[in-house]
Design an enzyme around this catalytic site. Structure first.
Site, short mmCIF file in Angstrom:
data_model
loop_
_atom_site.label_atom_id
_atom_site.label_comp_id
_atom_site.label_asym_id
_atom_site.label_seq_id
_atom_site.Cartn_x
_atom_site.Cartn_y
_atom_site.Cartn_z
CB CYS A 46 16.21 0.18 11.42
SG CYS A 46 16.62 -1.23 12.44
CE1 TYR A 429 -3.68 -11.48 -12.04
CE2 TYR A 429 -5.63 -12.88 -12.14
CZ TYR A 429 -4.83 -11.90 -12.69
OH TYR A 429 -5.16 -11.34 -13.89
#
Lengths: 453, 453
Positions: A46, A429
């Site tokens: 990869c 958040y």
């Protein structure tokens, strides 16, 4: 009385199996021999596009562990040793050197085989696969070229993630890049609306993308070198051709021995990676068939993560500890330029094939609070079962920070969550990291809201 | 016959409630009036540190929607209107202007109250909270100062996420920053070993961090301005003092009216955000008590994400659609400099208090493949139930790209997954985004492996 485990193939699956078996059984109890036809074991295929592209400096950076390191752990790795046949009745592997190596347990980890359609010229000089480190080295050598004779035009066949990554790598190295694909869009495991975003980004990067064009011939010059390709539509010149047409199972050795293959063409195994008719034989990694977590159907997904895990399962069982592979979602992630592209679970075509009544919902959001610097656009598409709201698949395409969000969706699908479950969940958040509602939650809310009528 | 919904408080919870009720019931059926004592509604208090720090340019950037935008959707917003009392028997809100506004449904969304310990000098000029946009404006004005009279030394009280973010903001604006905290480490909702990493990063950034020092007095100069603080250990000069001591519920209005508060001091509500003895009254957001998803125990977590969702639940129920809030994990994410800091679920102290037999496992990994440029260190700590392996909590501290991984762990905990489930899951992998095994999977594998003995 010591047993012997023979592993055929020394990359992710094979070495994971060997390492796990060794953790559980010591050398006096289990001899472990790995046969690897190449020179490298435990390497990152990869990483090849990034080595070619220059982000990774050295071949050795892509090698996680050397044969010597395995030897130190009591695992014998014989590189340059090709297994030519398996004699299931005798319990022996025949090597290309004529040796007959007996085994008590066998792991077949022969990996994948790059798809090579039967078109003239595909074997010419200047046509490169992206499979082994030697392929990467050859492409690097070709790009570096002779002074005054560096390739100028790179042509990539195929628009899957290897195709995308190689296209970017060639462009980084200064080549003009053309991508030719038989499909209508790159990234066929995305729905068309998401694939169009990828195609647009490639074009915006200055790549030429020819879609819906199957290659009929690799054009070869007088010296025998590839100089372009011909499709039904036209001919495209190139100084370098790279194949990114996907990866099938390399299961010939197993099939020739009489091990059963599944409908995917990969070795059929149970959930412990065991061949059903030969409980002393295991297969793992790109050569082995697996199953899809959502549909329960057989699947073949060639990816290092699964190879590692499946090898580990085989090694555990051989080591005496029960283990089962838990299936795949087909989660995949890549990037082209700054565009991050990710998918997991079923795309609409797959959902339809699997017989689901499904719906799709797509939302546009930002990677950070809209007012925070570096907030980038991101699109999230969810495929969910109509009525139940169970999440079946997801796709995320967007700027930096978008792609890894697929892991939240993969985890939710893995756990069998509904869109409503995800909509209620407590994701993080903070303005530098997401809007108040993360885009994956916004997408889940859209499903949940409209399911409620 | 039209009903009237009155909402007290016009930030996340209140405006979400109003908007959701309006989506489900039109103006002929439900009149909606929002009373907001300040001038802004629907603003991002979480963005204040970045406005102060300069990453966000304008106050207006932090305002999601204006009163005029709500008016266009049929929601009357009355800013500058303080609710002074609620008369539950009469179904009326008394405003500071002497008005008695009748309601059929009431949403109490009075928000949070910054913790202000009773120490002398805390009300002096030059001591700033970080609660409303006006606070941010005041700090910006103070930093800009008069020419030749700009503050040079900033002192932050408290080491929670607001403390960290304000410390960074002040440093970005050129101030020498000292952080004083009563706790032994910043970020008390992290375990000590993870909190130490945060402390070390702050020190490495050039901040001075004084831990284990409760502030006894804010020192005030002859002109009445704050000029430092005194703790049990020493005195520290400052030109500007910022309070980041956390946020409690602002529940006085509700309590005075006779609405029941819970043991957290926040308004007691059922899972539909409804006050138990007054089904026509709802509370949502920082003023309301909620419950922890893992323990089932009552909790108070002041965070915009929960406020939005709880407001939405109240609005749904008022709109005639059943809805339940699904609980909190206490997921939180912030950064200080390049260090990203995230947590979810139970830390060890909380796991112990909740009576779990638990274990902890910590691993070190990298945010990208080790060979890929920009791979940064990341530490992942998991708290899981002994024996069952059920995930109870997680903490992630590391370089860019580390923090948002908490969402995978929050999703896994939300779904009740075990470490073994997570270890088997199909997370994305590509070298620019993660090692073959993502650090969260490596951590889960560590738990799973050792649980198996």
């Amino acid at each position: 009385m010591s047993e012997r485990l023979v592993v055929v193939g020394g990359d992710a699956a094979g070495m994971s199996a060997a390492a796990q078996a060794r953790r559980l059984r010591d050398a006096g109890d289990l001899e472990i021999v790995v046969l690897e036809q190449g020179q490298d074991v435990s390497y990152s295929a990869c990483g090849i596009p990034y080595w070619v592209g220059g982000q990774v400096g050295e071949r050795s950076d892509l090698i996680a562990r050397t044969p010597a390191e395995f030897a130190a752990r009591g695992i014998t790795v014989r590189t340059g040793t090709r297994a030519e046949a398996i004699d299931l009745a005798a319990g022996q592997v025949h090597t290309a050197g004529g040796e007959r190596l007996g085994y008590d347990r066998l792991v077949v980890a022969t990996g994948g085989r790059p798809v090579r359609p039967p078109i003239p010229g595909l074997d010419a000089d200047g046509v490169h696969g992206v499979h082994r480190l030697d392929d990467g080295a050859a492409i690097r050598t070709a790009i570096d070229g002779l002074p005054g004779d560096r390739p100028r035009r790179g042509l990539v066949l195929g628009g899957g993630y290897i195709g995308l990554e190689m296209a970017e790598a060639l462009q980084r190295r200064g080549l003009e890049v053309t991508v030719v694909l038989a499909d209508p869009l790159p990234m066929q495991l995305l729905d068309a609306d998401m694939g169009e975003r990828v195609c647009a980004a490639m074009t915006a990067m200055g790549m030429t993308v020819h879609t819906d064009q199957a290659v009929r011939e690799v054009l070869v010059d007088a010296s025998g070198r590839a100089c372009g390709v011909r499709t039904d539509v036209g001919s495209y010149d190139a100084d370098l051709v790279v194949l990114g047409l996907g990866m099938g199972p390399e299961a010939r050795l197993a099939a020739d021995a009489g091990l059963a293959l599944g409908p995917t063409g990969a070795v059929d195994v149970d959930r412990s990676q065991r061949c059903r008719d030969h409980p002393e034989v295991f297969a793992a990694g790109d050569c082995a068939q697996t199953f899809h977590r959502v549909t329960g159907e057989v699947a073949h997904v060639a990816l290092g993560t699964h190879a590692n895990k499946q090898g580990r399962v085989a090694g555990s069982v051989i080591g005496g500890r029960p283990a089962r592979f838990a299936g795949v979602l087909g989660t995949a992630l890549t990037k082209v330029g700054d565009l991050e592209v990710a998918r997991t679970g079923l795309c609409t075509t797959q959902a339809e094939e699997a017989g689901f009544a499904y719906r799709t919902d797509t939302i546009e959001g930002t990677t950070r609070a809209g007012y925070y610097p570096g907030a980038e656009q991101v699109a999230v598409k969810l495929i969910s079962e109509s009525g139940s709201g169970q999440l079946l698949g997801a796709q995320v395409v967007g700027g930096p920070g978008a792609g890894k969000r697929i892991d939240v969706l993969a985890t939710a699908i893995w756990a069998g969550m509904t869109a409503e479950d995800l909509a209620g969940s407590d994701l993080s958040y903070a303005p530098p990291f997401s809007p108040t509602y993360d885009p994956v939650v916004v997408a889940a809310r859209k499903v949940s809201r409209t399911e409620q009528g």
